[in-house]
Design a protein around this motif. Sequence first.
Motif, PDB file in Angstrom:
ATOM      1  N   MET A  65      -3.384 -25.613 -12.219  1.00 17.26           N
ATOM      2  CA  MET A  65      -3.871 -23.710 -11.766  1.00 17.26           C
ATOM      3  C   MET A  65      -4.671 -23.310 -10.457  1.00 17.26           C
ATOM      4  O   MET A  65      -4.459 -22.229 -10.105  1.00 17.26           O
ATOM      5  CB  MET A  65      -4.393 -23.525 -13.469  1.00 17.26           C
ATOM      6  CG  MET A  65      -4.412 -22.186 -13.760  1.00 17.26           C
ATOM      7  SD  MET A  65      -2.600 -21.528 -13.862  1.00 17.26           S
ATOM      8  CE  MET A  65      -3.509 -19.832 -14.573  1.00 17.26           C
ATOM      9  N   SER A  66      -5.331 -24.555 -10.100  1.00 13.47           N
ATOM     10  CA  SER A  66      -6.290 -24.459  -9.388  1.00 13.47           C
ATOM     11  C   SER A  66      -5.633 -23.947  -8.503  1.00 13.47           C
ATOM     12  O   SER A  66      -6.266 -22.954  -7.235  1.00 13.47           O
ATOM     13  CB  SER A  66      -7.674 -24.813  -8.991  1.00 13.47           C
ATOM     14  OG  SER A  66      -8.034 -24.797  -8.157  1.00 13.47           O
ATOM     15  N   SER A  67      -4.309 -24.476  -8.075  1.00 19.96           N
ATOM     16  CA  SER A  67      -3.379 -24.020  -6.837  1.00 19.96           C
ATOM     17  C   SER A  67      -2.860 -22.682  -6.805  1.00 19.96           C
ATOM     18  O   SER A  67      -2.829 -22.713  -5.478  1.00 19.96           O
ATOM     19  CB  SER A  67      -2.481 -25.127  -6.658  1.00 19.96           C
ATOM     20  OG  SER A  67      -1.786 -24.881  -5.625  1.00 19.96           O
ATOM     21  N   LEU A  68      -2.366 -22.329  -7.692  1.00 20.52           N
ATOM     22  CA  LEU A  68      -2.020 -20.972  -7.340  1.00 20.52           C
ATOM     23  C   LEU A  68      -3.002 -20.257  -7.158  1.00 20.52           C
ATOM     24  O   LEU A  68      -3.045 -19.088  -6.927  1.00 20.52           O
ATOM     25  CB  LEU A  68      -1.126 -20.428  -9.145  1.00 20.52           C
ATOM     26  CG  LEU A  68      -0.990 -19.509  -9.109  1.00 20.52           C
ATOM     27  CD1 LEU A  68       0.757 -19.621  -8.465  1.00 20.52           C
ATOM     28  CD2 LEU A  68      -0.040 -19.114 -10.882  1.00 20.52           C
ATOM     29  N   GLY A  69      -4.131 -20.515  -7.658  1.00 21.79           N
ATOM     30  CA  GLY A  69      -5.515 -19.934  -7.421  1.00 21.79           C
ATOM     31  C   GLY A  69      -5.532 -19.207  -6.334  1.00 21.79           C
ATOM     32  O   GLY A  69      -5.753 -18.515  -5.897  1.00 21.79           O
ATOM     33  N   ASN A  70      -5.176 -20.699  -5.818  1.00 23.32           N
ATOM     34  CA  ASN A  70      -6.009 -21.005  -3.936  1.00 23.32           C
ATOM     35  C   ASN A  70      -4.541 -19.673  -3.073  1.00 23.32           C
ATOM     36  O   ASN A  70      -4.925 -18.738  -1.957  1.00 23.32           O
ATOM     37  CB  ASN A  70      -6.075 -22.014  -3.490  1.00 23.32           C
ATOM     38  CG  ASN A  70      -7.391 -23.275  -4.296  1.00 23.32           C
ATOM     39  OD1 ASN A  70      -9.016 -22.269  -4.249  1.00 23.32           O
ATOM     40  ND2 ASN A  70      -7.162 -23.995  -4.332  1.00 23.32           N
ATOM     41  N   HIS A  71      -3.267 -20.169  -3.987  1.00 24.54           N
ATOM     42  CA  HIS A  71      -2.589 -19.668  -2.678  1.00 24.54           C
ATOM     43  C   HIS A  71      -2.721 -17.640  -2.994  1.00 24.54           C
ATOM     44  O   HIS A  71      -2.168 -16.568  -2.784  1.00 24.54           O
ATOM     45  CB  HIS A  71      -1.355 -19.553  -3.818  1.00 24.54           C
ATOM     46  CG  HIS A  71      -0.612 -20.735  -2.805  1.00 24.54           C
ATOM     47  ND1 HIS A  71      -0.311 -21.662  -2.482  1.00 24.54           N
ATOM     48  CD2 HIS A  71      -0.564 -22.419  -3.906  1.00 24.54           C
ATOM     49  CE1 HIS A  71      -0.087 -22.654  -1.840  1.00 24.54           C
ATOM     50  NE2 HIS A  71      -0.301 -23.054  -2.731  1.00 24.54           N
ATOM     51  N   ILE A  72      -3.039 -17.618  -4.270  1.00 25.11           N
ATOM     52  CA  ILE A  72      -3.461 -15.672  -5.248  1.00 25.11           C
ATOM     53  C   ILE A  72      -4.723 -15.324  -3.860  1.00 25.11           C
ATOM     54  O   ILE A  72      -4.457 -14.622  -2.983  1.00 25.11           O
ATOM     55  CB  ILE A  72      -3.537 -15.783  -5.831  1.00 25.11           C
ATOM     56  CG1 ILE A  72      -2.198 -15.885  -6.835  1.00 25.11           C
ATOM     57  CG2 ILE A  72      -4.052 -14.024  -6.419  1.00 25.11           C
ATOM     58  CD1 ILE A  72      -2.226 -15.963  -8.738  1.00 25.11           C
ATOM     59  N   ARG A  73      -5.418 -16.713  -3.446  1.00 24.23           N
ATOM     60  CA  ARG A  73      -6.502 -16.114  -2.822  1.00 24.23           C
ATOM     61  C   ARG A  73      -6.482 -15.357  -1.448  1.00 24.23           C
ATOM     62  O   ARG A  73      -6.769 -14.530  -0.463  1.00 24.23           O
ATOM     63  CB  ARG A  73      -7.977 -16.652  -2.965  1.00 24.23           C
ATOM     64  CG  ARG A  73      -8.796 -16.311  -4.894  1.00 24.23           C
ATOM     65  CD  ARG A  73      -9.604 -16.968  -4.392  1.00 24.23           C
ATOM     66  NE  ARG A  73      -9.716 -18.134  -4.418  1.00 24.23           N
ATOM     67  CZ  ARG A  73      -9.721 -19.098  -5.217  1.00 24.23           C
ATOM     68  NH1 ARG A  73      -9.946 -18.589  -6.290  1.00 24.23           N
ATOM     69  NH2 ARG A  73      -9.390 -20.969  -5.363  1.00 24.23           N
ATOM     70  N   HIS A  74      -5.623 -17.204  -1.104  1.00 24.67           N
ATOM     71  CA  HIS A  74      -5.281 -16.306   0.198  1.00 24.67           C
ATOM     72  C   HIS A  74      -4.444 -15.562   0.473  1.00 24.67           C
ATOM     73  O   HIS A  74      -4.392 -14.891   1.861  1.00 24.67           O
ATOM     74  CB  HIS A  74      -4.295 -18.187   0.811  1.00 24.67           C
ATOM     75  CG  HIS A  74      -3.536 -18.082   2.073  1.00 24.67           C
ATOM     76  ND1 HIS A  74      -4.326 -17.983   2.968  1.00 24.67           N
ATOM     77  CD2 HIS A  74      -3.072 -18.205   2.623  1.00 24.67           C
ATOM     78  CE1 HIS A  74      -3.562 -18.376   4.442  1.00 24.67           C
ATOM     79  NE2 HIS A  74      -2.733 -18.012   4.089  1.00 24.67           N
TER      80      HIS A  74
END
Length: 138
Positions: free
Chosen positions: A1-10
């Motif tokens: 889930m953290s990876s998805l959050g990082n992608h969204i922030r990016h």
Amino acid sequence: MSSLGNHIRHFKTLLYQGSDLMVLRLRLLALDLNAQAGSVLRIIGAIVFAAVMALLGLSSLLFGLNSVLDNQTKIWVFFSIAAVSLLAVAALLAWAVSTWRNRSSQVMATLQDMQQDIAYLRGQTGGGSEPARKEQEQ
């Protein structure tokens, strides 16, 4: 889930920076186009003045040729007027061409910078424009 959050922030960061960059580029393009429009008016004025000077030069040349047999002083005056007006026409036309080329190159540079910025935001190139690279390095 953290990876998805990082992608969204990016993605959000790219979206915000990209939109700010595009607005800035569009403002620069608007300034370039306004300068181009001002140059067009000056060029048209120069062309009209050059046409008047060309007519004056040609009529002076004809008067000079008509007076060749009458009086030597008149010949030199009319030929001098013709030479000066034709030189003015040449100078004005050269100025108009150089002004047009200069303004066109500024507009093209802005459009190329916009293309580079879009490619940078899409991740298709290693770097953006010079200001973007300088900001990135800081």
